[in-house]
Design a protein around this motif. Sequence first.
Motif, PDB file in Angstrom:
ATOM      1  N   ASP A  96      16.242 -92.969 -22.390  1.00 53.96           N
ATOM      2  CA  ASP A  96      16.092 -92.001 -21.298  1.00 53.96           C
ATOM      3  C   ASP A  96      17.416 -91.357 -20.874  1.00 53.96           C
ATOM      4  O   ASP A  96      17.411 -90.403 -20.096  1.00 53.96           O
ATOM      5  CB  ASP A  96      15.392 -92.615 -20.087  1.00 53.96           C
ATOM      6  CG  ASP A  96      16.173 -93.764 -19.446  1.00 53.96           C
ATOM      7  OD1 ASP A  96      17.174 -94.219 -20.031  1.00 53.96           O
ATOM      8  OD2 ASP A  96      15.759 -94.215 -18.360  1.00 53.96           O
ATOM      9  N   HIS A 153      17.943 -85.399 -16.703  1.00 57.01           N
ATOM     10  CA  HIS A 153      16.896 -86.285 -17.228  1.00 57.01           C
ATOM     11  C   HIS A 153      16.455 -85.727 -18.585  1.00 57.01           C
ATOM     12  O   HIS A 153      15.460 -85.005 -18.685  1.00 57.01           O
ATOM     13  CB  HIS A 153      15.727 -86.365 -16.251  1.00 57.01           C
ATOM     14  CG  HIS A 153      16.132 -86.870 -14.895  1.00 57.01           C
ATOM     15  ND1 HIS A 153      16.425 -88.198 -14.663  1.00 57.01           N
ATOM     16  CD2 HIS A 153      16.329 -86.214 -13.721  1.00 57.01           C
ATOM     17  CE1 HIS A 153      16.776 -88.343 -13.389  1.00 57.01           C
ATOM     18  NE2 HIS A 153      16.728 -87.169 -12.804  1.00 57.01           N
ATOM     19  N   CYS A 188      11.634 -86.630 -21.797  1.00 58.98           N
ATOM     20  CA  CYS A 188      10.413 -86.199 -21.118  1.00 58.98           C
ATOM     21  C   CYS A 188       9.586 -87.428 -20.723  1.00 58.98           C
ATOM     22  O   CYS A 188       9.179 -88.214 -21.586  1.00 58.98           O
ATOM     23  CB  CYS A 188       9.604 -85.296 -22.047  1.00 58.98           C
ATOM     24  SG  CYS A 188       8.005 -84.794 -21.365  1.00 58.98           S
ATOM     25  N   ASP A 189       9.324 -87.590 -19.434  1.00 54.26           N
ATOM     26  CA  ASP A 189       8.551 -88.739 -18.946  1.00 54.26           C
ATOM     27  C   ASP A 189       7.126 -88.733 -19.488  1.00 54.26           C
ATOM     28  O   ASP A 189       6.571 -89.792 -19.813  1.00 54.26           O
ATOM     29  CB  ASP A 189       8.509 -88.755 -17.420  1.00 54.26           C
ATOM     30  CG  ASP A 189       9.781 -89.313 -16.809  1.00 54.26           C
ATOM     31  OD1 ASP A 189      10.511 -90.042 -17.513  1.00 54.26           O
ATOM     32  OD2 ASP A 189      10.047 -89.022 -15.624  1.00 54.26           O
ATOM     33  N   ARG A 190       6.520 -87.554 -19.554  1.00 59.83           N
ATOM     34  CA  ARG A 190       5.134 -87.473 -20.039  1.00 59.83           C
ATOM     35  C   ARG A 190       5.045 -87.922 -21.489  1.00 59.83           C
ATOM     36  O   ARG A 190       4.155 -88.706 -21.857  1.00 59.83           O
ATOM     37  CB  ARG A 190       4.620 -86.031 -19.904  1.00 59.83           C
ATOM     38  CG  ARG A 190       3.180 -85.836 -20.330  1.00 59.83           C
ATOM     39  CD  ARG A 190       2.873 -84.357 -20.490  1.00 59.83           C
ATOM     40  NE  ARG A 190       3.830 -83.713 -21.380  1.00 59.83           N
ATOM     41  CZ  ARG A 190       3.762 -83.803 -22.706  1.00 59.83           C
ATOM     42  NH1 ARG A 190       2.815 -84.505 -23.292  1.00 59.83           N
ATOM     43  NH2 ARG A 190       4.663 -83.196 -23.455  1.00 59.83           N
ATOM     44  N   THR A 210       7.227 -89.862 -22.968  1.00 62.22           N
ATOM     45  CA  THR A 210       7.564 -91.285 -22.972  1.00 62.22           C
ATOM     46  C   THR A 210       6.340 -92.133 -22.649  1.00 62.22           C
ATOM     47  O   THR A 210       6.113 -93.182 -23.266  1.00 62.22           O
ATOM     48  CB  THR A 210       8.696 -91.574 -21.970  1.00 62.22           C
ATOM     49  OG1 THR A 210       9.834 -90.770 -22.291  1.00 62.22           O
ATOM     50  CG2 THR A 210       9.104 -93.039 -22.008  1.00 62.22           C
ATOM     51  N   ASP A 211       5.545 -91.706 -21.675  1.00 64.52           N
ATOM     52  CA  ASP A 211       4.310 -92.427 -21.329  1.00 64.52           C
ATOM     53  C   ASP A 211       3.411 -92.572 -22.556  1.00 64.52           C
ATOM     54  O   ASP A 211       2.875 -93.652 -22.840  1.00 64.52           O
ATOM     55  CB  ASP A 211       3.541 -91.685 -20.233  1.00 64.52           C
ATOM     56  CG  ASP A 211       4.194 -91.790 -18.867  1.00 64.52           C
ATOM     57  OD1 ASP A 211       5.032 -92.695 -18.669  1.00 64.52           O
ATOM     58  OD2 ASP A 211       3.870 -90.957 -17.994  1.00 64.52           O
ATOM     59  N   ARG A 239      11.300 -99.728 -22.494  1.00 64.71           N
ATOM     60  CA  ARG A 239      11.264 -98.389 -21.896  1.00 64.71           C
ATOM     61  C   ARG A 239      12.535 -98.161 -21.083  1.00 64.71           C
ATOM     62  O   ARG A 239      12.809 -98.846 -20.107  1.00 64.71           O
ATOM     63  CB  ARG A 239      10.043 -98.222 -21.006  1.00 64.71           C
ATOM     64  CG  ARG A 239      10.011 -96.855 -20.359  1.00 64.71           C
ATOM     65  CD  ARG A 239       8.675 -96.495 -19.797  1.00 64.71           C
ATOM     66  NE  ARG A 239       8.701 -95.159 -19.241  1.00 64.71           N
ATOM     67  CZ  ARG A 239       7.644 -94.394 -19.072  1.00 64.71           C
ATOM     68  NH1 ARG A 239       6.448 -94.853 -19.431  1.00 64.71           N
ATOM     69  NH2 ARG A 239       7.749 -93.181 -18.564  1.00 64.71           N
ATOM     70  N   GLY A 240      13.316 -97.194 -21.500  1.00 65.45           N
ATOM     71  CA  GLY A 240      14.563 -96.871 -20.823  1.00 65.45           C
ATOM     72  C   GLY A 240      15.755 -97.517 -21.496  1.00 65.45           C
ATOM     73  O   GLY A 240      15.700 -98.667 -21.927  1.00 65.45           O
ATOM     74  N   ASP A 285       7.813 -82.488 -16.003  1.00 65.60           N
ATOM     75  CA  ASP A 285       9.266 -82.542 -15.891  1.00 65.60           C
ATOM     76  C   ASP A 285       9.923 -81.171 -16.019  1.00 65.60           C
ATOM     77  O   ASP A 285      11.143 -81.045 -15.866  1.00 65.60           O
ATOM     78  CB  ASP A 285       9.853 -83.448 -16.982  1.00 65.60           C
ATOM     79  CG  ASP A 285       9.567 -84.919 -16.737  1.00 65.60           C
ATOM     80  OD1 ASP A 285       9.164 -85.256 -15.605  1.00 65.60           O
ATOM     81  OD2 ASP A 285       9.725 -85.729 -17.659  1.00 65.60           O
TER      82      ASP A 285
END
Length: 290
Positions: free
Chosen positions: A105, A131, A134-136, A138-139, A154-155, A257
């Motif tokens: 991340d 950042h 992309c969080d989406r 990553t999910d 994660r991260g 994001d």
Amino acid sequence: MTKTYLGIIGGSGLYGIDGLQDSIWQSMTTPRGAPSDQILTGRLDGLPLAFLPRHGRGHVHAPDTIPYRANIDALKQLGVTDVLSISACGSFRDEMAPGHFVLVDQYLDRTKGRAPSFFGTGCVAHVSLAHPACDRLTDSVATACTKAEIKAHRGGTYLAMEGPQFSSLAESRLYRDTLGCDVIGMTAMPEARLAREAELCYLTVAMITDYDSWHPDHGAVSITDIIATAHSNAGQARALIRALPSALNTSRDPCSDGCDRALDHAILTAPAHRDPALVTKLGTIAGRIL
């Protein structure tokens, strides 16, 4: 509503995709030259997918000679919306062991001499990289890792080094103890920067092959051990890719994001002062704005 088109950039040990329907290797040209190799396109369980071997089939490109701008431009030309970057890395953490994956991340960039941007004199732009992952996306990848029974963290902060040599012991200790990085590799920068400029959702999956040189019980990095672990990791990467179609939404709203709108307020050069030649080169990358 935009349809998801997944681009996968394969790192060491990953040079193809299993089970791709209607697949074809196609040559691409971009204003920044040719990408690393032909791009394999097709559908995986209905998901449009484009695969690009970062080093080229046969591993012909060193980390500092990879045509990063051409690679991202070519994927954008194809209509890719999301980029999953798969990369072999070393680990600075005991708990992030060889064979594990890290969903990166953050980045710390120590590369040099690589073109870091599509923009420049005649068309200046500044995108946010606070950042970069992309969080989406990553999910979705985290869900796919669980389905594929892959141990994924994660991260994590990725130290991008120039290479092609591995770290000295002093460097390894600096990156781990002073800078607080989690993994180290040679290829995520400027790739992540360029993906953001191209308004693509992006995530690096770091496949751990070794403990770099800091670990007192493992000694210096051994290329023989790295290759053996990389082959095992490649099998896990293929399992991850097979799990992605059911984890990704084929239809998607605008990115939460804002990855797909990164250029909304980024270009500073007034239209009358923009270099026409550079603007032409930016057609695929920034055509939405320019």
